[in-house]
Design a protein around this motif. Structure first.
Motif, PDB file in Angstrom:
ATOM      1  N   HIS A 140      -5.156   6.447  -4.706  1.00 54.11           N
ATOM      2  CA  HIS A 140      -3.460   6.070  -5.365  1.00 54.11           C
ATOM      3  C   HIS A 140      -2.092   5.913  -5.160  1.00 54.11           C
ATOM      4  CE1 HIS A 140      -0.751   5.224  -8.852  1.00 54.11           C
ATOM      5  NE2 HIS A 140      -0.237   6.503  -8.532  1.00 54.11           N
ATOM      6  N   GLY A 141      -1.968   7.375  -3.891  1.00 51.51           N
ATOM      7  CA  GLY A 141      -1.376   6.713  -3.521  1.00 51.51           C
ATOM      8  C   GLY A 141      -0.654   6.065  -2.627  1.00 51.51           C
ATOM      9  N   GLY A 142      -1.883   5.051  -1.651  1.00 54.30           N
ATOM     10  CA  GLY A 142      -1.610   4.123  -0.550  1.00 54.30           C
ATOM     11  C   GLY A 142      -1.004   3.678  -1.675  1.00 54.30           C
ATOM     12  N   ARG A 143      -2.106   2.739  -2.712  1.00 54.76           N
ATOM     13  CA  ARG A 143      -1.458   1.486  -3.212  1.00 54.76           C
ATOM     14  C   ARG A 143      -0.559   1.563  -3.778  1.00 54.76           C
ATOM     15  NH1 ARG A 143      -6.196   2.967  -6.429  1.00 54.76           N
ATOM     16  NH2 ARG A 143      -4.888   3.182  -8.694  1.00 54.76           N
ATOM     17  N   GLN A 144       0.591   2.383  -4.056  1.00 62.61           N
ATOM     18  CA  GLN A 144       1.771   3.146  -4.485  1.00 62.61           C
ATOM     19  C   GLN A 144       2.847   3.023  -3.754  1.00 62.61           C
ATOM     20  OE1 GLN A 144       1.178   3.019  -8.185  1.00 62.61           O
ATOM     21  NE2 GLN A 144       3.153   3.775  -8.214  1.00 62.61           N
ATOM     22  N   GLN A 145       2.520   3.589  -2.764  1.00 62.16           N
ATOM     23  CA  GLN A 145       3.256   3.408  -1.704  1.00 62.16           C
ATOM     24  C   GLN A 145       3.219   1.789  -0.850  1.00 62.16           C
ATOM     25  OE1 GLN A 145       3.171   6.458   1.889  1.00 62.16           O
ATOM     26  NE2 GLN A 145       3.496   4.298   3.056  1.00 62.16           N
ATOM     27  N   TYR A 146       2.274   1.223  -0.882  1.00 62.46           N
ATOM     28  CA  TYR A 146       1.947  -0.447   0.022  1.00 62.46           C
ATOM     29  C   TYR A 146       2.720  -1.109  -0.718  1.00 62.46           C
ATOM     30  CZ  TYR A 146       0.029  -3.643   2.477  1.00 62.46           C
ATOM     31  OH  TYR A 146       0.009  -4.597   4.160  1.00 62.46           O
ATOM     32  N   GLY A 147       1.774  -1.372  -1.773  1.00 59.83           N
ATOM     33  CA  GLY A 147       1.552  -1.954  -3.036  1.00 59.83           C
ATOM     34  C   GLY A 147       3.167  -2.386  -3.539  1.00 59.83           C
ATOM     35  N   LEU A 148       4.558  -1.291  -3.489  1.00 64.66           N
ATOM     36  CA  LEU A 148       5.735  -1.179  -3.820  1.00 64.66           C
ATOM     37  C   LEU A 148       6.400  -1.994  -2.719  1.00 64.66           C
ATOM     38  CD1 LEU A 148       6.848   2.326  -6.046  1.00 64.66           C
ATOM     39  CD2 LEU A 148       6.289  -0.545  -6.666  1.00 64.66           C
ATOM     40  N   PHE A 149       6.258  -1.788  -1.957  1.00 60.20           N
ATOM     41  CA  PHE A 149       6.653  -2.797  -0.009  1.00 60.20           C
ATOM     42  C   PHE A 149       6.573  -3.506  -0.709  1.00 60.20           C
ATOM     43  CE2 PHE A 149       5.348  -3.856   3.867  1.00 60.20           C
ATOM     44  CZ  PHE A 149       6.953  -3.929   4.434  1.00 60.20           C
ATOM     45  N   LEU A 150       5.070  -4.386  -0.569  1.00 59.63           N
ATOM     46  CA  LEU A 150       4.321  -5.683  -0.311  1.00 59.63           C
ATOM     47  C   LEU A 150       5.721  -6.040  -1.936  1.00 59.63           C
ATOM     48  CD1 LEU A 150       1.386  -5.870  -0.008  1.00 59.63           C
ATOM     49  CD2 LEU A 150       2.634  -6.144   1.761  1.00 59.63           C
ATOM     50  N   LYS A 151       5.873  -6.044  -2.698  1.00 55.79           N
ATOM     51  CA  LYS A 151       6.531  -6.401  -3.595  1.00 55.79           C
ATOM     52  C   LYS A 151       8.690  -6.450  -3.425  1.00 55.79           C
ATOM     53  CE  LYS A 151       9.322  -4.552  -8.395  1.00 55.79           C
ATOM     54  NZ  LYS A 151       8.849  -3.705  -9.041  1.00 55.79           N
ATOM     55  N   GLY A 152       8.294  -5.241  -2.463  1.00 51.29           N
ATOM     56  CA  GLY A 152       9.950  -5.370  -1.564  1.00 51.29           C
ATOM     57  C   GLY A 152      10.478  -6.060  -0.950  1.00 51.29           C
ATOM     58  N   ILE A 153       9.340  -7.096  -0.015  1.00 53.81           N
ATOM     59  CA  ILE A 153       9.254  -7.991   1.372  1.00 53.81           C
ATOM     60  C   ILE A 153       9.137  -9.506   0.281  1.00 53.81           C
ATOM     61  CG2 ILE A 153       8.251  -6.209   2.376  1.00 53.81           C
ATOM     62  CD1 ILE A 153       6.023  -8.297   2.480  1.00 53.81           C
ATOM     63  N   GLY A 154       8.716  -9.621  -1.074  1.00 53.75           N
ATOM     64  CA  GLY A 154       8.847 -10.564  -1.464  1.00 53.75           C
ATOM     65  C   GLY A 154       7.950 -11.499  -2.538  1.00 53.75           C
ATOM     66  N   VAL A 155       6.783 -10.250  -2.205  1.00 50.76           N
ATOM     67  CA  VAL A 155       5.135 -10.883  -2.774  1.00 50.76           C
ATOM     68  C   VAL A 155       5.137 -10.952  -4.800  1.00 50.76           C
ATOM     69  CG1 VAL A 155       2.827 -10.102  -2.652  1.00 50.76           C
ATOM     70  CG2 VAL A 155       4.625 -10.130  -0.703  1.00 50.76           C
ATOM     71  N   SER A 156       4.892 -11.782  -4.916  1.00 50.90           N
ATOM     72  CA  SER A 156       5.308 -12.010  -6.297  1.00 50.90           C
ATOM     73  C   SER A 156       3.575 -10.987  -6.970  1.00 50.90           C
ATOM     74  CB  SER A 156       5.275 -13.364  -6.556  1.00 50.90           C
ATOM     75  OG  SER A 156       3.458 -13.926  -6.805  1.00 50.90           O
ATOM     76  N   LEU A 157       3.802 -10.963  -8.283  1.00 55.81           N
ATOM     77  CA  LEU A 157       2.618 -10.655  -9.180  1.00 55.81           C
ATOM     78  C   LEU A 157       1.326 -11.111  -8.797  1.00 55.81           C
ATOM     79  CD1 LEU A 157       1.268  -8.440 -10.771  1.00 55.81           C
ATOM     80  CD2 LEU A 157       2.794  -9.059 -12.761  1.00 55.81           C
ATOM     81  N   GLU A 158       1.558 -12.896  -8.925  1.00 55.75           N
ATOM     82  CA  GLU A 158       0.644 -13.600  -8.835  1.00 55.75           C
ATOM     83  C   GLU A 158      -0.342 -13.699  -7.713  1.00 55.75           C
ATOM     84  OE1 GLU A 158       3.401 -14.795  -9.981  1.00 55.75           O
ATOM     85  OE2 GLU A 158       3.054 -14.154 -11.807  1.00 55.75           O
ATOM     86  N   GLU A 159       1.090 -13.396  -6.426  1.00 61.30           N
ATOM     87  CA  GLU A 159       0.581 -13.491  -5.579  1.00 61.30           C
ATOM     88  C   GLU A 159      -0.158 -11.865  -4.878  1.00 61.30           C
ATOM     89  OE1 GLU A 159      -0.329 -15.990  -2.319  1.00 61.30           O
ATOM     90  OE2 GLU A 159       0.152 -17.062  -4.551  1.00 61.30           O
ATOM     91  N   ALA A 160       0.554 -10.774  -5.652  1.00 61.08           N
ATOM     92  CA  ALA A 160       0.092  -9.037  -5.138  1.00 61.08           C
ATOM     93  C   ALA A 160      -1.592  -9.779  -6.007  1.00 61.08           C
ATOM     94  CB  ALA A 160       1.251  -8.773  -5.710  1.00 61.08           C
ATOM     95  N   MET A 161      -1.809 -10.215  -7.344  1.00 60.46           N
ATOM     96  CA  MET A 161      -2.543  -9.993  -7.890  1.00 60.46           C
ATOM     97  C   MET A 161      -4.451 -10.529  -6.739  1.00 60.46           C
ATOM     98  SD  MET A 161      -4.293  -8.487 -10.229  1.00 60.46           S
ATOM     99  CE  MET A 161      -2.896  -8.592 -12.357  1.00 60.46           C
ATOM    100  N   ARG A 162      -4.262 -11.632  -6.232  1.00 62.42           N
ATOM    101  CA  ARG A 162      -4.268 -12.573  -5.395  1.00 62.42           C
ATOM    102  C   ARG A 162      -4.799 -11.480  -4.181  1.00 62.42           C
ATOM    103  NH1 ARG A 162      -4.497 -16.689  -2.063  1.00 62.42           N
ATOM    104  NH2 ARG A 162      -2.491 -16.865  -1.411  1.00 62.42           N
ATOM    105  N   PHE A 163      -3.646 -10.357  -3.225  1.00 67.10           N
ATOM    106  CA  PHE A 163      -4.201 -10.306  -1.823  1.00 67.10           C
ATOM    107  C   PHE A 163      -4.773  -8.784  -2.810  1.00 67.10           C
ATOM    108  CE2 PHE A 163      -2.509  -6.224  -0.042  1.00 67.10           C
ATOM    109  CZ  PHE A 163      -3.426  -7.151   1.424  1.00 67.10           C
TER     110      PHE A 163
END
Length: 518
Positions: free
Chosen positions: A310-333
């Motif tokens: 969980h800690g890793g997913r939160q830190q990395y997931g929000l970072f990816l969101k901040g650089i411009g990865v959309s929800l659809e692309e994040a879900m696919r990744f």
């Protein structure tokens, strides 16, 4: 907020606390901050004053770590950084003699941060170091008449030695001054107890005789700093004993406790990316070129284990969101990686909710902000099986050095980075890692780099390698050498936050963090 401590009495008497700023009179531009302000300001102004002062002290810290204190480069760097803050801009103005509003803000903001930074030895040490250096910078900018006025107001009435004594000690004074021609003849000297100028004694810049030091007027700042340090140290200790009284006001204590970890840089929670759309297919390439080490570590762990806790997913997931990865692309990744070790149904049931939650599509629909460097540094350290956190703080120095060498970073750069790590300057270590991996050799550009947010690291790296945004998708171009934007630095790097982020979640948020990590 009533600085006189009479808020309750004000309410009983029916006096309004709105827009009242009848603070005690402030005489000189410089202060030892001996008398606390008495007056009333709103909670909003209270917070604004605190943040303005904090930005100033962080600018002082940045300049002091990156450059040699006292050098022309340091002075210019500090002046440039102070100009970027509202309070700092006023601090270095020459035409502020009659500016009472500035003096009051200077006074009030100092005492607010004194409340915030008196809670531990480490915070007190950081606060004192930056305040003393700020005072030194301001004192040296004042004219000789203004300095003399300040010394008189604070009862630092040192009489210069007589011409006869100066002639008698001519050879000794010249030797202490480095045999500079004409120095002894043109300036005044003062006879003071050597205990008041330990720093000058250690540098052998003064002549000593019978327990006294003969100090030139140019070095009087050392005496003033000694008195200020003694006063500020005692005042912080006294303030610490007053902290229990703040518990009676639930509005102030959380604000004060959070100031030392406050992120003051650019907001990376914008819905529109600064570099264009980032797809899942681009993440691998970008991780090798423009990700900070903390995100590289999370990405590599995800690729190897096809899972992050969980800690890793939160830190990395929000970072990816901040650089411009959309929800659809994040879900696919995330689905692509996780489903290499589990079936799609399990991913959809246990992990997809958390991803949507980070994007504000579930629970209380909060648009969560990517973690800043200070949040990552002060968060609970990673345990076995965890890969979140800051490698410069949470990784063993030997392992860190080995990892850096594995990235073909030169021996000199590895030593520079690990030296900063050992002294607790984790964000400076990250800035030097940025220099090493981006081949920055110009001292001026090097002094301009400061890292206070992983998304800021990515944005600076992307701009450096690709230039400004031109379209909706990044297109690699010839690397351009540009000056990396400076936002400020962190607060004391080794401060540890003992409270988990889960404490701030409501019932819906807690659902998003539930998983089985076996």
């Amino acid at each position: 907020m009533d600085f006189a401590g009479n808020t309750a009495n004000s309410k009983k008497s029916g006096r309004s606390t709105r827009n009242k700023k009848q603070f005690n009179r402030v005489g000189h531009n410089l202060q030892f901050y001996k008398i606390p302000p008495t007056g009333e300001i709103s909670l909003q102004e209270f917070e604004e004053y605190a943040i303005d002062r904090l930005k100033v002290l962080k600018a002082v810290e940045v300049a002091g770590i990156r450059l040699m204190k006292g050098s022309n480069e340091y002075t210019q760097k500090l002046q440039d950084e102070l100009k970027k803050t509202s309070l700092g801009h006023d601090l270095i103005r020459i035409d502020k003699k009659e500016d009472k509003d500035f003096r009051q803000k200077d006074l009030v903001s100092h005492f607010i941060l004194r409340l915030a930074y008196c809670r531990s030895e480490e915070l007190r040490r950081w606060f004192m170091q930056q305040e003393l250096e700020l005072f030194r910078f301001r004192f040296l900018r004042e004219g000789s008449d203004s300095r003399d006025e300040f010394l008189r107001e604070n009862c630092l009435n040192y009489e210069p030695i007589s011409d006869d004594l100066k002639t008698e000690l001519d050879a000794e004074l010249r030797a202490a001054a480095g045999n500079k021609s004409g120095v002894v003849d043109t300036i005044e000297y003062f006879k003071v107890p050597f205990t008041e100028v330990f720093d000058l004694v250690s540098k052998r810049k003064v002549y000593l005789e019978d327990g006294y030091a003969y100090v030139s007027r140019d070095d009087m700042i050392s005496i003033v700093i000694t008195h200020y340090r003694s006063h500020l140290s005692h005042s912080l200790a006294v303030t610490t004993r007053a902290l229990p009284h703040l518990e009676e006001d639930g509005r102030l204590l959380p604000m004060l406790c959070g100031l030392s970890k406050r992120y003051l840089g650019q907001d990376f929670n914008a819905k529109k990316s600064n570099v264009g759309e980032i797809t899942a297919d681009m993440i691998e390439m970008l991780s090798k070129k423009s990700f900070p080490l903390c995100m590289q570590q999370l990405h590599q762990s995800l690729r190897q284990n096809h899972h992050l806790r969980h800690g890793g997913r939160q830190q990395y997931g929000l970072f990816l969101k901040g650089i411009g990865v959309s929800l659809e692309e994040a879900m696919r990744f995330w689905r692509t990686e996780f489903c290499k070790a589990m079936d799609v149904d399990k991913f959809d049931k246990q992990y997809s909710y958390n991803i949507r939650h980070n994007y504000g599509k579930e629970g209380k629909r909060t648009n969560y902000t990517p973690y800043s460097c200070m949040k990552i540094i002060t968060t609970n350290p990673p345990g076995p099986g965890d890969f979140h956190g800051c490698p410069f703080k949470h990784m063993e120095v030997d392992m860190l050095a080995q990892k850096l060498r594995g990235q073909h970073i030169s021996k000199d750069n590895v030593e520079k980075i690990t030296k900063c790590v050992k002294t607790g300057h984790y964000q400076i270590a990250c800035a030097q890692y940025f220099e090493a991996t981006h081949n920055i050799r110009n001292p001026e550009d090097s002094a301009s780099i400061n890292i206070n947010h992983p998304n800021g690291y990515f944005l600076d790296s992307y701009k450096l390698l690709n230039g400004p945004k031109e379209g909706t998708k990044p297109v690699p171009n010839t690397p351009k050498v540009i000056k990396v934007k400076v936002e400020g630095t962190g607060t004391p790097s080794s401060q540890t936050n003992k409270q988990s982020d889960l404490n701030d979640m409501d019932d819906d948020d807690l659902i998003a963090s539930m998983e089985t990590d076996m």
